[in-house]
Each structure stands twice: as C-alpha cells, then as structure tokens.
Design an enzyme around this catalytic site. Structure first.
Site, PDB file in Angstrom:
ATOM      1  N   ASP A 322       9.946  20.110  28.539  1.00 19.83           N
ATOM      2  CA  ASP A 322      10.290  18.704  28.760  1.00 19.83           C
ATOM      3  C   ASP A 322      11.074  18.032  27.636  1.00 19.83           C
ATOM      4  O   ASP A 322      12.007  17.287  27.908  1.00 19.83           O
ATOM      5  CB  ASP A 322       9.004  17.894  29.021  1.00 19.83           C
ATOM      6  CG  ASP A 322       8.570  17.957  30.489  1.00 19.83           C
ATOM      7  OD1 ASP A 322       7.391  17.675  30.765  1.00 19.83           O
ATOM      8  OD2 ASP A 322       9.405  18.288  31.352  1.00 19.83           O
ATOM      9  N   TYR A 410       5.217  13.034  35.762  1.00 18.12           N
ATOM     10  CA  TYR A 410       4.086  12.879  34.856  1.00 18.12           C
ATOM     11  C   TYR A 410       4.368  11.840  33.773  1.00 18.12           C
ATOM     12  O   TYR A 410       5.451  11.793  33.200  1.00 18.12           O
ATOM     13  CB  TYR A 410       3.772  14.218  34.175  1.00 18.12           C
ATOM     14  CG  TYR A 410       2.604  14.942  34.791  1.00 18.12           C
ATOM     15  CD1 TYR A 410       2.785  16.065  35.592  1.00 18.12           C
ATOM     16  CD2 TYR A 410       1.307  14.485  34.566  1.00 18.12           C
ATOM     17  CE1 TYR A 410       1.698  16.712  36.159  1.00 18.12           C
ATOM     18  CE2 TYR A 410       0.216  15.128  35.129  1.00 18.12           C
ATOM     19  CZ  TYR A 410       0.417  16.244  35.934  1.00 18.12           C
ATOM     20  OH  TYR A 410      -0.662  16.892  36.490  1.00 18.12           O
TER      21      TYR A 410
END
Lengths: 678, 678
Positions: A322, A410
């Site tokens: 990420d 998320y």
C-alpha cells in the site's frame, strides 16, 4: 537509492530564480512546503517541460534525507546555531517510460543529481493517473459493451486501480489492473465488485492494453451496505452518551512549527507522501541529568502488505504494497475534528506534489492530543506499616499523534503514543470496508466448492480471507547513535545440588548480543526472550546498560510459500523483527520501487549481507501482523481492530521516571460557572 | 468441592432465628450481605463456638454457587417471576486443625452440608492470622536477638506472611514462612527485606515451630524508596495538565443493585473474597432480534501464580498462588475516586467475612466508568464515488469495571471492558512495588557470582526475576449454554493447476472442532489459528455459526520444569488456553485448597479426564502471562504494565452491531455558562 553511478547535472548558471520571498523552514526535517514544491516543479520543468502527452510526471517528491551526522550536529548545538544540512528534494519522475531520480538543492536552486533507474519496479501511482485510467476504461467500447451485456447501467459504474504485482515475468510494463464496481443504490463502492473482466491499462501510454471478458458473475443487491448516519433508518443504537472534555489550564502540548513538546517529550512531526506521518528526533527529558536524551531518531510506516487469499483470476494478484504503490501519505484523509480526534486535539496539514508537481494539500492530515483514558500510571497501597495506611495513585495521560490513511476500502488508523513513563506505543487500527467477492450463495448450505476463500458476510457476498502486515521503520538511537541489539534469552535452569533447597528449577537470563543481521531476525513467540536495544557505551550508576526493550503484540507471520511471487516481493514479512545497520537508502522495506517490484530490493535482501550490527547505528523494523478471516460483523463497515507494540525504557533511567510526577487533578463539573473577562 | 461422601448435619429444629428483618437480596448472584454473613456466623457458632484459643476460624465464606439451570430459568423468566434458586453460603473453616466445609441455607437458616476435607492443602489465610503470626514473631526471643545481632531496631521491623508451598513432603502442617522487613526511614516495606532467617509459624497452633538464623546479609539504605507525593522533594515532574470531564446528560450506565446496564450491555457485578470482582450473566442487546442474548455466564479471576526465580533459601518457596492463598478479594483495596477511577465513575463496596465470621467492608472496592479514550469505533472515507466525498466517523466509548488487588507488594489492576461493538476486553495491569533481595553490590562490575537472579535496581538491591500468570475463568454461554470450541487452523495451500493463474499459494481455514479436552489445550503462538467458541445450534441467516473468537495478547508460558513442585501446583500454566465442560465445582485452577496444595486438584488434573466438550456447556480458562526481568524503572514503584485479551463477536450478529450507533457528540468548553435552577 540503489548503488548506481550517477551523473551530476550542473544547472546552467545563467538561470537564476528570484529568492526574494523564500525563507527555508526552520527544521531540517520540516516537510517540503508549498513554496519548495513549486520551486521543485519550476526547476525541473526547465529541463523536463510537462506536456499534454503525459510523458513526464512527478510520481514521488519528498525531502531528500539529510546526512544524519549533520542533523545531529545541528540538533545538539546550543540554540541550533550550527548550520543545518542543505535542504533538498528527492524526486522520482516518469520520463518517457523510465523512472528518473532527481535531487534538487534548494539553496543553489539546482538539480544536483539526475539518473535513470535501471532496475525492476515502478514508483508510486499518482492520483491523476488512477483517475485517468478510470476515465479511460469507462470510455473503452469493449468494456462498455460488457457492462451492457451484464444488464448494468454504465453511469453507475466506478472503476478503481489495482496494482498487478509481479508473477515471474522477465520484464514488465508499468501497467495496472482496473477493477469495476457497481453503485446503483449504494455508495459503498467496494462492496459490489463487477467480476469476470481482465482490464489492463498501461499507465505510461495511458491505453487499455488488454481486455478480456471471462464470465458474468452474480451482482449482489445494494441493500444493507449503507453506513451514512444521514441515510440510515431507525431504529438507531446502541445509545451512547455525549461527553464534554476540557482542560482548564489549556492543553499540555506546545507546537512550534512541526516540533511538539509535551510533558517530558520532544519530537518533530512531519508528513511524507509515501510514509504519511513521520516522527523524528524524539527525545525525553531526564530530570536527574537535567537534559534531553535521544530515543527515536526516526519512526514511520515503511510498508503495508495486504495479500488476499483467493488464487483465482479476479483475485490472485491482489497483494498490495500500500505505501509503495499508493502512498500512505497520498492516501491519508482529512481528519474530522471531534470524531477522528477528541475535542482537545490540534491538527497539522500535509502537502504533497501532484502528478504535475503542483502542491496538493490535505488539511488536518495529522492530529495530536492528550489521551486521558482513565488508566492508572502507577499506584501502591501499603498496608503493612503499623498505624499507617498509604495509598498513592497517579492517573495516566499520554500524548497521541495520529493519522488515518484510507487506501481504497480499508481505513488504517496509525498512532504513536508517548507516555510520561518513557514508553512509546505504536500501532495500527484496521477499520473501513472489506474487500468482497460476489457469489451465487446466500447461505453456507448452498456452497458447492471446497473453498469459497472467505466467509459469506451478506447475501451473495463473500468477505475474502486476507492478511495485513504493517511494518514500522524505527531508527532508535538510545541515548546516542551507537547501539546494540540484545536478545536476553530466558533459560530454564535446574537448581544445582550446592544450593540445597527442594526447588528444582528456575529461569535466568542468557544475554546474546546480535553481532550480525542474521542473529537479529526474530520470529516472535518461538522463544522466551527479551529484546532490548541498548547503548553499550552508556551504563546506569549501577552498571546496567541503558536501553529500551520491545514489548511485542501477538505475533503473526506470512503463511504464503517462500517461492510465491507476493512473498518474494514482501519477504520482509518472514520475520516480525529485523535489525539492520543504519543506511540512509534503506527506508522502504518493499524497495524504492515497489510497484511491480521483483523482490530484489527488500529488507530481506539487504539483510542477507549479514552486516555487523553490534555497537553500531542500528535500525529496527517491526511488523504488526493480522490474519483476517472476515465475519458478518465486518459488514458493511468494520469495528476497529487494533494491533501494536510498545518500546519501554529498560535501565534507561536511574529509577521510575514518573515517581515525582504530581498527581493530575481530574474533576467533573455537573454545573460550571461562567468565566467572564476579569 | 471434592467428590467426598458428606454427612448432612441436621440442625436442631427447636432453634429458630428471628427472620423479621431479613429480606433476601434480589439477584441470585448478589454477594453475601452483611446481614447474611452475620447469619452464617450465628448459625455456625451454635455448633462451633468461636473461642479465644483460635480453634475454629472462618477461612472462606462465599455465595454457594447456585444450580446453573435454576439461575437461567430465573433469569430468562419474564419479570424474573420464576423462583430464584435457594441462597446459600459456602464456608471453609478451620476446626481444630482440619478444614471443614459447611453449607448454610438462608431460607431454612440451617446447615445443610458439613464435611471434613480429607485431601491435601489448606484454605485461604485470614487477615487476622497473618497479623497474629506477625505479632508472635515480633515477640519471639530468638528472633528479637537476631534482629539485635544485626544492629537493627526491633520497633522498625515489620513481619509479613509468606506461604510456604509444597516441596514433596508427604504431609504438611498449616504453616507459613514469615519474612521480616526493615522500615527505619522508609515506608516502602517490601524494599528492605531482612534475609537470612527461616521463621516458620504454625497457624493452627499459632506457634513459631522453626527458627534458624542462617546468615546476616546486607541492609540497603532507606534512600530512594519514598513514593508519597507529600514526602518527596522537588524537582517534581514531568508536568501534566489537569482535565475536566463531564457528561451533560449524565452517565450512560444505570446500576440497579448489582446489575449494570449500559448501551447494549447488561451484566451483574459481584464480589467474592477469593476472586474479587465477578462478572455474571453478561448479555448483549441485539437490535435485529429485539432481545438480549447471552455471552458470558460468569467471568472472574481464578488464580494468580507468581513464582520467583531464585532457588536459594530465602526465595525458593516464593511461588504464590495469590487468590487461593491470600484472597484476591480479601486483598482488594478501596479505590481512590478521581485517581484510581476517573471523575465519572460509580463505586460498589465489597463485604467479606473476617476470621471470626464478622463482616468486614472494603468501601469502593470496585468501580464502573465510561471510558472515552479518543479512539475511533469505526470509520470510513470514501473517495471513489464521483462528486461525493463521504466521511463517516464514530468516536468510541466503552464501559470499564475495575478492581485493584494489592497482594503485599504488587498492585494488580483487574479490568473488564465492555464495548458497544460486542467485544469484551479483559486484562491485568501490574504496578506497585518489586520484591527485592539485598546484596553487597552497588554496581554490576562488583558481582562475583554467575547469577544474581535479577537486576541491580538500586544500591545493594536486586529486583529478583519472576513471573505473573493471571488466569481468568470464563464460562462463556454464546447465545445459549451448549457451545463448541473451534480451532480454525490457517493452512497454506499450493494453488492447484486447475486454477491456472501464476499465484503459487494462499492460506485457507481448516475447521477443527475440539471433541475432548485434550484437543483444546492451546499453547499460543505455535500455530496460526483462530480460536472460536461457537453455538453449534445457532446460525446466522447466512448459515455461519454464531460465535465469539479469542484475540489473545502476547503469549508467555511457564518455564519451570514440569517436575518442579511449584509447577505441579500451578500446572494450569502449561497452556495459555484450556476448555473444560461446565462443572460447578471447577472454579479455582489451583484447587479449592491452594495453600500447600500438592497439585492434585488443579485445572490440569481435571483436564486429564479428557471429557467431551463438543456441543456442551463449556468453560474457557485464559492465562495472561508476564516474564519479568526487573529494571531500574520499576524502582521504587513500577509504571503500570498491562496485558490482556479480547473476546470478539464472530458471526454472532448479522452485521456490524454499531453500524447504526449515532455518533457521540464530544465537545470542549473553554468557557462554560452557569446552570442555574430554572
């Protein structure tokens, strides 16, 4: 930066940029300002004009890490009177299909370093190119036809970018997979993926280079995915009470630019487009010594590895890095006052360079607040002294620095909690929305396959199994730069006959100093041991080595096969704790170029050099790991799941550093009186 | 209670006690009231008059655990109209050198059960006998001579009781070791032990039965041990700010006797002299089903095992079973408002029977408060929907039930935290004072031995290595009594060829239902697995089994040898998690008689029966473990070290149970206005 011969590009001396309004920020770690970012853009544009054909783009712009010894000289000099290190920007740009690393020096306003990256992998994606890829796909005829074929409304389709990873290809293009989702009555984008299509976009050419319509899958209904309070219908609950929190003497922290001072702590707080919140030069004031002592030179997120556990076409590649791929700073959100952070919080903005180098601001991207959780800092009730009943209690308070980075579905709450006792607690809270796959089933009894790779969390919706590995880079400088990593093994001993008591066993400590990197790779939970970073040159008055020990959280390691491509790229998850010698270029565990990386520049690879780490400037890498088998409670949003660890002073102080903290006065006021201007 | 044939003692029917003012408490789990305790004393005194010769004493008086099915019938009946189970007291008394178990029934005011314990071990020590032993030793001439010989002032000596354990003796007396400490300028009793003497007191005879003066050791100075803020000298610090906390609508919890209702939780809170704080009948309100659902029938401390790691004469026996030997309720302290618990806390008193059966009150022994820590309950920022930027954040609040038990030197903060999301977090904070041994050294360089069994934490003072193992008994009834324990193993799979993607591996879950006790003994950290207590008879609408999973803290297990006596007595620390079938008599992991126990009645022994635990009423035993190598920061008092675990709903609810919780309004008021009486 890789060890590559570089060419110094001497900027033409006839070109001078006006410096009339440019005042450099006061602290060497201050994030690049809007002015500096504009300057970078201007300087670089001279050589690389940004054109409409998207041939030169800014993928990463950050503060070029200054020389550590120069920073420390500056920091320790009285009144910071020593010249700070030169301020520079480090830029990774895409230039006609290649990655170019440029260093811009602000004092000379010149490019002082410029080279092409010849290795594997690509830099972080920009927001603009993700949006452009999205727009491209939405206009791509075969895609539109496929949408229509599925009976879906194209105007309700959202296309997101997903990195592709690397799966053994010798060479890769800078391409991404794009994944469509369906709104049509729901704003919870990630909960209704449109599966069955392979849509690959080459970002450098901004073209759809592959399109396959493999199958039409089920489309779950939009029901049950709403989470906005303004749109939900009664009954509401559970019912929770409001609260008022106020500090009559004001907050205890003082913020001076980016330097935060609170209680006995002082640290610098910065923002980087890849790491997000960065803590630097955290020192603690020692009342006995009457001075600040170093603890943490730098601490920040290094990477978040999020692999999903479905090997099929629509999922196999989902193994995000990420921070390296999407930017944990770039994906950080504006924190909402009073909800993301409590009423007494202060906020800092963050600025980063957009794709064309233009500064982009995220307001309130970090907050600082004092946490009064009702905990007890220390206490003792003494009942043994005749005629004297002693009770001493100290309520606890800590200072929290927080950021939230939302990488698609998320939301990651990243926190650094500073305690007056000297501990620093760090961690991550997982919340937000699951990644799901549509299935034909509403009930487990209908399942025909051996494995649905997750849990049915709603009608026709499976929450797919996955992991989160969140790695923190911690350049600890315990009371100075030269440290060692000690593994204090707890070993069971049989009581020697000479002792002559009926006790058969006890444990004692066996001190192992990690001499090289191989001795400092730790899989937590396998041994009973204390892990301590010590300063071998500093001892307490009793001769104990000054140190900080690691109190880990519950341990999880990656379960992927060692030869699996995502695991090669994220081999830093093979251990929970690593120690390396300080190396300015070793910052990102996934490598400088994480997108489509091939795992040749990871922490695991650096560590194979098995360098000496005893009595050296060392860096700790700690990974918080979660294995996530989704459950229905995670749908449509997930109650926060927190994981973290603590760094705790161990013979750093001569005694309890909060022994002489006066008890905080905590009160409640059922009625309160007006404070008029006196 | 052990399976022993008992004689029912029929109380003489001519003796009737007036019942005019006796109203039984409303809830079957309400702790024994002062009235009831007095009744017990009166009833028992008829048969066993308490005499001056200390031949009959009350060691334990607690609520006799009522029949579970009767409790559940009562609890689930509308308006509790079903008759509650009979209220009874269970008493362990010492009667002329034997332990006698007596059950007193309150409705008939009669002794309904009465038997002598024939096995090993003794009941909990009383406060009175510890004080009596102390006084005895202080008047024992050889002891006084030894004190004088050491050049110490007898009036500055404090004598404490230490249990002796069991070290292989066939038969043992009910004796204790007593350990003297020296004040003389310090009130921090535990930090100046007077070593070198073996002083054994027989509690039944209240006589010193053994005295040996083995050596004279060093006596550290009194300096540096002060911790009372009123006595400490400047400089003070670190400086922490005051805070005001107030709830304009009042606290969210309602207390009705001992029943607490808050948000979506309801539970009963009680006090037991051995366990301390007891949580019962914890249920959570499900908005979808519009009813309360069972979660935790009973949760409380079962034992705290605290072995020290010095095998020599003065230390080898120190291997406390704190709850069983000293009473975690008996040792609980009066909580200080505003410091031990925050301003918005409510308090409950606790009552227990003293040695002569007289009720003794500990005021404010438990507190309940809402914890507003500034955490985020859940959030999501959605950036993908065109033209819509969505941010939804819910600040978190939980309800904490807290007790502090100070067993001599250590203060244990025991907490149960109820979250609106359905989670229950439990744990223990260690603070207070270390146990130390005096040494001749002030510096590590002076050490001649291989091992000093700890760390020099102050001049002439070694903090001795030790462990804390805190075991919670958790009678979980997930949505009903019949549950199963599932070990969801996370197994790595190689991607089958048929899948035809380049991904090589992933993990999936392999569900193992523990059929018998042997399959449910868990050493945490060895396997990647989810541990879930499920109700096999209840499924969600999607077919997932309703359950709660365990999120463990970092795992520690005992390192003592299996054949070592303390480890035999505390064999329940061989595993971090155990499951047993519900058995009313299986409450105390160390056995009903812990003092000088021989390990034949522990959780480990019960578990060897390898009973069936599938689709049964089962009980979980979770142990929080700490290995403690002391450091200077632990001296003279220790900043709190917290360890715990979480029970988290897993497909218990159909979706996120706090999805529809309205965001709490948290504000700050720099000025506030007077609320006059309107």
């Amino acid at each position: 930066m890789a060890q590559v011969h570089f060419t110094i590009f001497i900027f033409s001396s006839i070109f001078v940029i006006s410096s009339s309004s440019f005042i450099p920020p006061p602290h060497p770690f201050d994030p690049l300002t809007e002015t500096e970012l504009k300057l970078v853009r201007t300087i670089i544009n001279k050589s690389y004009p940004i054109g409409h054909d998207h041939k030169f783009t800014f993928q990463y712009v950050g503060l070029n890490e200054p020389d550590k010894s120069l920073v420390l000289s500056w920091h320790s000099s009285p009144g910071h009177n020593v010249k700070p290190p030169p301020r520079q920007a480090f830029v990774i740009a895409r230039d006609r299909g290649k990655s170019r690393e440029i260093v811009v020096d602000f004092s000379t306003r010149a490019i002082i370093s410029n080279k092409i990256h010849v290795g594997n992998g690509n830099p972080k994606l920009t927001i603009d190119e993700q949006q452009a890829a999205s727009a491209l796909v939405l206009k791509f005829k075969p895609f539109c036809d496929s949408i229509v074929k599925r009976g879906l409304n194209l105007s309700e389709v959202v296309v997101t970018s997903s990195t592709m990873g690397w799966f053994g290809e010798k060479k890769t293009k800078r391409s991404i997979r794009t994944i469509p989702f369906y709104l049509n009555g729901s704003v919870n984008t990630y909960l209704r993926p449109i599966e069955g299509m392979t849509i690959i976009v080459n970002l450098d050419h901004m073209k759809v280079v592959e399109f396959k319509d493999r199958f039409t899958g089920p489309m779950p209904k939009a029901d049950g995915r709403e989470y906005r309070i303004s749109k939900l219908k009664p009954p509401f609950g559970p019912s929770l009470r409001n609260a008022v929190f106020y500090q009559p003497d004001g907050p205890g922290f003082k913020i001076d630019g980016h330097v935060v001072r609170w209680a006995n702590w002082e640290f610098h707080m910065s923002f980087d487009v890849r790491a997000g919140l960065v803590i630097s030069l955290a020192s603690i004031f020692d009342m006995d010594m009457n001075k600040y002592r170093q603890v943490l030179y730098k601490g920040h997120l290094s990477e978040m590895f999020v692999p999903y556990m479905d090997p099929n076409d629509d999922w196999y590649f989902i193994s995000y890095l990420d921070c390296g791929e999407f930017g944990c700073g770039q994906s950080a959100v504006s924190l909402e006052p009073y909800t993301d952070c409590p009423p007494n919080a202060a906020f800092m903005d963050g600025v980063f360079a957009g794709q064309d180098g233009t500064p982009t601001k995220i307001s309130n991207v970090m907050c600082i607040f004092e946490k009064y959780a009702g905990d007890i800092m220390w206490r003792h009730t003494e009942a043994e002294v005749p005629g004297l009943k002693i009770t001493e209690v100290r309520p606890d308070v800590s200072l929290v620095a927080r950021m939230v980075t939302t990488v698609g579905n998320y939301d990651y709450i990243i926190e650094y909690e500073f305690k007056p006792s000297g501990s620093i607690k760090m961690g991550v809270g997982l919340t937000g929305v699951l990644e799901v796959k549509p299935v034909e089933y509403v009930h487990t009894s209908e399942i025909k396959e051996d494995d649905i790779y997750g849990t049915i969390v709603a009608d026709n919706t499976v929450g797919v199994n996955h992991d989160h590995f969140v790695t923190f880079r911690l350049d600890l400088d315990i009371d100075g730069t030269d440290n060692s990593f000690v593994r204090n093994e707890l070993v069971t001993k049989r009581t020697p006959k000479s002792v002559n008591t009926p006790r058969k066993s006890y444990w004692t400590t066996k001190r192992n100093i990690a001499k090289t990197e191989a001795e400092a790779r730790v899989k937590l939970g396998l041994r009973a041991e204390e892990l301590v970073v010590v300063n071998p040159n500093k001892k307490t008055k009793h001769g104990n080595e000054v140190g900080y020990r690691l109190l880990p959280g519950p341990a999880s390691s990656s379960l992927l096969a060692q030869d699996d491509y995502p695991q090669i790229r994220a081999a830093f998850t093979n251990y929970n704790v690593w120690i390396t010698p300080y190396n300015k270029s070793e910052v990102w565990t996934s490598g400088l170029y994480a997108d489509r990386s091939q795992g040749d520049d990871t922490l695991a690879v650096w560590s194979q050099r098995d360098r000496e780490i005893e009595k050296k400037d060392i860096v700790m890498w700690y990974t918080v790991g979660f294995h996530h088998v989704p459950c229905q409670e995670d749908f449509p949003t997930m109650p926060t799941m927190f994981g973290g660890f603590e760094l705790r002073p161990t013979n750093f102080f001569e005694q309890n550093p909060v022994l002489k903290a006066k008890p905080i006065n905590l009160t409640t006021i059922p009625k309160c009186t007006t404070k008029k201007n006196d």
